[in-house]
Design a protein around this motif. Structure first.
Motif, mmCIF file in Angstrom:
data_model
loop_
_atom_site.group_PDB
_atom_site.id
_atom_site.type_symbol
_atom_site.label_atom_id
_atom_site.label_comp_id
_atom_site.label_asym_id
_atom_site.label_seq_id
_atom_site.Cartn_x
_atom_site.Cartn_y
_atom_site.Cartn_z
ATOM 1 N N ILE A 166 0.821 -1.214 0.000
ATOM 2 C CA ILE A 166 0.000 0.000 0.000
ATOM 3 C C ILE A 166 0.856 1.265 0.000
ATOM 4 O O ILE A 166 0.365 2.359 -0.287
ATOM 5 C CB ILE A 166 -0.963 -0.015 1.205
ATOM 6 N N GLU A 167 2.157 1.128 0.280
ATOM 7 C CA GLU A 167 3.070 2.275 0.193
ATOM 8 C C GLU A 167 3.625 2.361 -1.225
ATOM 9 O O GLU A 167 4.815 2.259 -1.457
ATOM 10 C CB GLU A 167 4.204 2.115 1.213
ATOM 11 N N PHE A 168 2.740 2.583 -2.177
ATOM 12 C CA PHE A 168 3.165 2.561 -3.581
ATOM 13 C C PHE A 168 3.544 3.965 -4.060
ATOM 14 O O PHE A 168 2.986 4.968 -3.593
ATOM 15 C CB PHE A 168 2.049 1.997 -4.476
ATOM 16 N N PRO A 169 4.490 4.051 -5.006
ATOM 17 C CA PRO A 169 4.799 5.347 -5.626
ATOM 18 C C PRO A 169 3.711 5.720 -6.630
ATOM 19 O O PRO A 169 3.045 4.842 -7.192
ATOM 20 C CB PRO A 169 6.138 5.101 -6.320
ATOM 21 N N ILE A 170 3.533 7.018 -6.871
ATOM 22 C CA ILE A 170 2.503 7.500 -7.794
ATOM 23 C C ILE A 170 3.166 8.309 -8.899
ATOM 24 O O ILE A 170 3.979 9.208 -8.629
ATOM 25 C CB ILE A 170 1.451 8.359 -7.072
ATOM 26 N N VAL A 171 2.824 7.972 -10.142
ATOM 27 C CA VAL A 171 3.289 8.719 -11.310
ATOM 28 C C VAL A 171 2.065 9.280 -12.018
ATOM 29 O O VAL A 171 1.045 8.586 -12.156
ATOM 30 C CB VAL A 171 4.096 7.810 -12.271
ATOM 31 N N TYR A 172 2.151 10.530 -12.449
ATOM 32 C CA TYR A 172 1.051 11.174 -13.184
ATOM 33 C C TYR A 172 1.474 11.281 -14.643
ATOM 34 O O TYR A 172 2.586 11.743 -14.946
ATOM 35 C CB TYR A 172 0.758 12.557 -12.599
ATOM 36 N N ALA A 173 0.596 10.863 -15.558
ATOM 37 C CA ALA A 173 1.019 10.753 -16.958
ATOM 38 C C ALA A 173 -0.090 11.133 -17.920
ATOM 39 O O ALA A 173 -1.283 11.088 -17.586
ATOM 40 C CB ALA A 173 1.482 9.322 -17.249
ATOM 41 N N CYS A 174 0.344 11.517 -19.095
ATOM 42 C CA CYS A 174 -0.528 11.627 -20.262
ATOM 43 C C CYS A 174 0.131 10.775 -21.336
ATOM 44 O O CYS A 174 1.017 11.242 -22.061
ATOM 45 C CB CYS A 174 -0.674 13.082 -20.704
ATOM 46 N N ALA A 175 -0.248 9.490 -21.387
ATOM 47 C CA ALA A 175 0.436 8.529 -22.259
ATOM 48 C C ALA A 175 0.338 8.921 -23.721
ATOM 49 O O ALA A 175 1.262 8.686 -24.500
ATOM 50 C CB ALA A 175 -0.138 7.134 -22.034
ATOM 51 N N ARG A 176 -0.773 9.538 -24.114
ATOM 52 C CA ARG A 176 -0.938 9.930 -25.516
ATOM 53 C C ARG A 176 0.141 10.919 -25.955
ATOM 54 O O ARG A 176 0.666 10.851 -27.068
ATOM 55 C CB ARG A 176 -2.315 10.558 -25.703
ATOM 56 N N ASP A 177 0.520 11.843 -25.043
ATOM 57 C CA ASP A 177 1.566 12.824 -25.351
ATOM 58 C C ASP A 177 2.947 12.341 -24.943
ATOM 59 O O ASP A 177 3.944 13.043 -25.192
ATOM 60 C CB ASP A 177 1.265 14.152 -24.633
ATOM 61 N N GLY A 178 3.047 11.186 -24.284
ATOM 62 C CA GLY A 178 4.341 10.672 -23.868
ATOM 63 C C GLY A 178 4.994 11.493 -22.780
ATOM 64 O O GLY A 178 6.208 11.730 -22.813
ATOM 65 N N VAL A 179 4.205 11.946 -21.786
ATOM 66 C CA VAL A 179 4.706 12.807 -20.723
ATOM 67 C C VAL A 179 4.323 12.196 -19.378
ATOM 68 O O VAL A 179 3.190 11.727 -19.194
ATOM 69 C CB VAL A 179 4.124 14.239 -20.835
ATOM 70 N N ALA A 180 5.261 12.191 -18.438
ATOM 71 C CA ALA A 180 4.996 11.698 -17.087
ATOM 72 C C ALA A 180 5.703 12.591 -16.081
ATOM 73 O O ALA A 180 6.695 13.257 -16.398
ATOM 74 C CB ALA A 180 5.458 10.255 -16.939
ATOM 75 N N SER A 181 5.173 12.605 -14.844
ATOM 76 C CA SER A 181 5.756 13.437 -13.800
ATOM 77 C C SER A 181 5.464 12.811 -12.450
ATOM 78 O O SER A 181 4.481 12.081 -12.279
ATOM 79 C CB SER A 181 5.172 14.852 -13.858
ATOM 80 N N LEU A 182 6.341 13.135 -11.467
ATOM 81 C CA LEU A 182 6.106 12.702 -10.097
ATOM 82 C C LEU A 182 5.353 13.758 -9.296
ATOM 83 O O LEU A 182 4.986 13.530 -8.147
ATOM 84 C CB LEU A 182 7.438 12.384 -9.405
ATOM 85 N N THR A 183 5.118 14.925 -9.925
ATOM 86 C CA THR A 183 4.399 16.019 -9.281
ATOM 87 C C THR A 183 2.974 16.067 -9.809
ATOM 88 O O THR A 183 2.759 16.040 -11.025
ATOM 89 C CB THR A 183 5.088 17.360 -9.556
ATOM 90 N N LYS A 184 2.008 16.159 -8.926
ATOM 91 C CA LYS A 184 0.606 16.163 -9.348
ATOM 92 C C LYS A 184 0.293 17.429 -10.136
ATOM 93 O O LYS A 184 0.476 18.543 -9.638
ATOM 94 C CB LYS A 184 -0.317 16.060 -8.136
ATOM 95 N N PRO A 185 -0.209 17.280 -11.385
ATOM 96 C CA PRO A 185 -0.598 18.457 -12.164
ATOM 97 C C PRO A 185 -2.003 18.920 -11.783
ATOM 98 O O PRO A 185 -2.723 18.248 -11.034
ATOM 99 C CB PRO A 185 -0.556 17.942 -13.602
ATOM 100 N N GLU A 186 -2.385 20.062 -12.297
ATOM 101 C CA GLU A 186 -3.749 20.535 -12.123
ATOM 102 C C GLU A 186 -4.702 19.644 -12.915
ATOM 103 O O GLU A 186 -4.325 19.088 -13.948
ATOM 104 C CB GLU A 186 -3.880 21.984 -12.597
ATOM 105 N N ASN A 187 -5.935 19.524 -12.432
ATOM 106 C CA ASN A 187 -6.924 18.735 -13.161
ATOM 107 C C ASN A 187 -7.098 19.279 -14.577
ATOM 108 O O ASN A 187 -7.213 20.487 -14.779
ATOM 109 C CB ASN A 187 -8.273 18.759 -12.438
ATOM 110 N N GLY A 188 -7.124 18.360 -15.551
ATOM 111 C CA GLY A 188 -7.353 18.761 -16.943
ATOM 112 C C GLY A 188 -6.124 19.265 -17.654
ATOM 113 O O GLY A 188 -6.238 19.835 -18.746
ATOM 114 N N THR A 189 -4.933 19.073 -17.079
ATOM 115 C CA THR A 189 -3.710 19.571 -17.713
ATOM 116 C C THR A 189 -2.687 18.448 -17.860
ATOM 117 O O THR A 189 -2.703 17.463 -17.114
ATOM 118 C CB THR A 189 -3.074 20.706 -16.888
ATOM 119 N N VAL A 190 -1.780 18.627 -18.828
ATOM 120 C CA VAL A 190 -0.649 17.725 -19.001
ATOM 121 C C VAL A 190 0.426 18.126 -18.000
ATOM 122 O O VAL A 190 0.619 19.325 -17.741
ATOM 123 C CB VAL A 190 -0.111 17.813 -20.451
ATOM 124 N N PRO A 191 1.130 17.159 -17.382
ATOM 125 C CA PRO A 191 2.207 17.543 -16.456
ATOM 126 C C PRO A 191 3.155 18.549 -17.091
ATOM 127 O O PRO A 191 3.663 18.331 -18.203
ATOM 128 C CB PRO A 191 2.902 16.207 -16.167
#
Length: 649
Positions: A166-191
């Protein structure tokens, strides 16, 4: 113990259409797997025709990328298993998880965890695999990232995940654009703090355990998948657990029944991007392919001839749905699309005999561990059991495209006896609908013995409802559901276990329009009959007695003459009267035809057409045949149609 730091093995699991295959595409492109000038299709891993047509992954596939760390050092091979998201193909998921050391759980930033998310995560947690959470599609206008992360934590708690999981890491991504981040972006935005998948790759290297092995252990390699090659024959895909596998080596082949035979590895291949390349050896943790063993099957082990030790067989969940598949017994068997058999080239490769059907079903069992094929009381019909209706429909569609002509019975549930009582499979279905359709859905689920378990409103005008419903209540549900919600509803279900028999269900209120004679459909007859219900055939279509040509507007069946021609006299001609326009017929796909069937009906499947027909074709014989019983016994299931003879039940 020694560790191989140059390899990582990871599976990507998610609900249907949450972006698994799109993420793998982006990983392949950014890892330099293809030349700059090379033309690449979207969803490269979905190589099967049916996968591309339906937009879903059906077969688990593996690929490998060479990742060069930013800080320098030797490149690291990341073996990636792309798994299906649909629970009907759960056998593929279980095979994929047996090859890896961690999983990436992909969750849509708007939809959140859905039934198949629960299914694939439960499999990963039961295998004690560490999980990396990837919140995908953060650029969706309706994304709700914080809520989805909290829902995912709740799901882990529901599934009794341990502290480490349950102590899992979280990655935020937009796979279609090939972009990922460890920082949470705003809702509705690409990192915004990244322009690539580099944070995702670095998270994989940090949190996916490297393969550990014992230098003194003998060879052990687990067969997890099968493929075929025109030159090499059967190819076994396997993971080397211990020891080393070499080209030309003699190994012990430990079969499912426990017997052992010595065989020689004629070819050894390793995966790079989407191709397999020859290799000389494979070590612990490597995923490779071998040729030279003609009858090898999934779950078997290749071991050291001097000290053969078998690995555990792959186990899968029990099947929940069955249907009978047999040779085509209709009057139009073996004919071309015109029904006259004039085009011999169109029918020369047609497969119509029971022997060919049986051989094809047995071949399917080799690579599909979640299917079962059982004999019936007829020699030309077999009962095929699988996870769900979609998995069995995919099998029938595949056989149809290979030239088979089949008669397929109505899907039935596979029951079991618990403490002397009959239990049937139940499913948990999650439904997302606009608020105005909530009443229609509740009423529809009530008629199918659905029990509401949860309901939530996110304040966006949509309602999410969860029901527990018997599996047979969902046979034929999707068409009525889409009609009742004007095509806006979204429904996903997953197997929830077994409960006592729910009693009789009425899932189709309307009867059938049944042709009472053979001939060609006429526009004159269709004009007179379209007031009686919805027709399925076009003018000129050849029909036969007992074939279903439409859906009646009333509850009972009606025998109709759809081949009736207009009588001509000296005073009238065929074009003298102006008829009203013919309503376009409803075209049913294979899945829709299977949903439409009642207990006394079946589906005739040929390479060109899908027809629905009565089990007993003769009108008089059908009138003397008692109605099908609702009792959940194997004896009441349709076994096979017999032309002009009462069906055997």
């Amino acid at each position: 113990m020694p560790t191989r730091n140059d390899i990582r093995n990871v599976a990507i699991v998610a609900h249907v259409d949450h972006g698994k295959t799109t993420l793998v595409d982006a990983m392949l492109k950014q890892a330099g797997a293809f030349a700059a000038h090379q033309h690449l299709d979207d969803r490269m891993m979905d190589s099967n025709d049916l996968e591309r047509e339906k937009g879903i992954t059906i077969l688990a596939k593996n690929t490998a990328v060479k990742y060069h760390p930013k800080g320098g050092g030797e490149p690291i091979t990341i073996n990636i298993i792309d798994t299906p998201g649909h629970a009907d193909f759960g056998g593929e998921v279980e095979r994929g998880l047996s090859m890896v050391d961690a999983v990436v759980l992909l969750v849509d930033a708007s939809e959140g965890p859905l039934p198949q998310t629960r299914f694939v995560l439960r499999k990963a947690l039961s295998a004690k695999l560490p999980v990396i959470l990837c919140i995908n599609k953060t650029d969706r206008p309706d994304s709700r990232i914080d809520e989805v992360v909290n829902e995912t934590y709740d799901l882990f708690l529901d599934l009794d995940a341990d502290e480490d999981q349950i102590e899992f890491p979280i990655v935020y991504a937009c796979a279609r654009d090939g972009v990922a981040s460890l920082t949470k972006p705003e809702n509705g935005t690409v990192p915004a703090d990244s322009d690539s998948l580099e944070p995702f790759f670095s998270t994989l290297l940090e949190h996916v355990p490297a393969p550990v092995y014992d230098e003194a252990a003998p060879l052990q390699a687990h067969v997890t998948n099968l493929d075929a090659d025109n030159f090499l024959g059967r190819i076994a895909l396997l993971r080397v657990e211990q020891g080393e596998l070499k080209k030309g080596q003699t190994v012990a082949w430990i079969k499912r029944d426990g017997s052992i035979a010595n065989v020689r590895i004629t070819e050894l291949m390793m995966t790079e991007a989407l191709t397999r390349k020859p290799a000389e050896k494979a070590g612990p943790g490597d995923i490779c392919a071998v040729a030279g063993i003609a009858d090898i099957t999934i779950g078997e082990t290749l071991a050291d001839p001097e000290n053969p030790i078998a690995l555990p067989l792959i186990t899968v969940d029990e099947p929940a749905i069955s249907m009978t598949i047999g040779a085509n017994t209709s009057p139009l068997v073996g004919r071309g699309p015109g029904g006259k058999g004039a085009d011999k080239s169109a029918v020369k490769d047609r497969k119509v005999t029971a022997r060919l059907v049986k051989d094809r079903l047995e071949r399917e069992l080799i690579g599909n561990v979640s299917l079962r094929v059982l004999p019936t009381e007829r020699p030309d019909t077999w009962e095929v059991q699988g996870r769900g209706e979609l998995a069995l429909a995919i099998l029938v569609e595949t056989m149809r495209r290979e030239g088979f002509e089949l008669t397929v019975g109505k899907p039935q549930v596979v029951t079991r006896e618990v403490d002397g009582k009959v239990h049937e499979p139940v499913e948990r279905i999650t439904i997302d609908v606009p608020e105005e359709h909530m009443g229609a859905v509740t009423q529809l689920m009530g008629t199918r013995k659905g029990r509401m378990d949860n309901m939530s409103n996110h304040g966006s005008g949509w309602v999410r409802m969860e029901f527990v419903v018997p599996s047979r209540g969902l046979i034929g549900f999707r068409t009525e559901f889409l009609t009742g919600t004007r095509g806006t509803g979204i429904a996903h279900s997953i197997h929830e276990g077994h409960e006592p028999w729910f009693g009789p269900l009425v899932t189709r209120n309307n009867g059938s329009l049944v042709a009472d004679r053979a001939g060609a459909v006429t526009a004159f007859a269709m004009t007179n009959l379209q007031e009686r219900g919805v027709l399925f055939t076009e003018p000129g279509t050849e029909v036969y007695e007992g074939m279903i040509v439409g859906e009646n507007s009333r509850a009972d069946d009606m025998d109709v003459n759809i081949t009736k021609e207009k009588k001509l006299t000296n005073m009238r001609s065929s074009s003298a009267d102006s008829f009203e326009a013919i309503v376009p017929p409803r075209k049913l796909s294979l899945e829709q035809s299977l949903e439409f069937c009642r207990d006394d009906e079946c589906v005739e499947v040929t390479p060109e057409t899908v027809r629905i027909r009565k089990v007993v074709l003769d009108q008089k014989e059908r009138g003397r045949t008692p109605a099908a019983s609702a009792a959940p016994t194997a004896a009441t299931r349709w076994r096979a149609p017999v032309r002009s003879v009462p069906s055997r039940r």
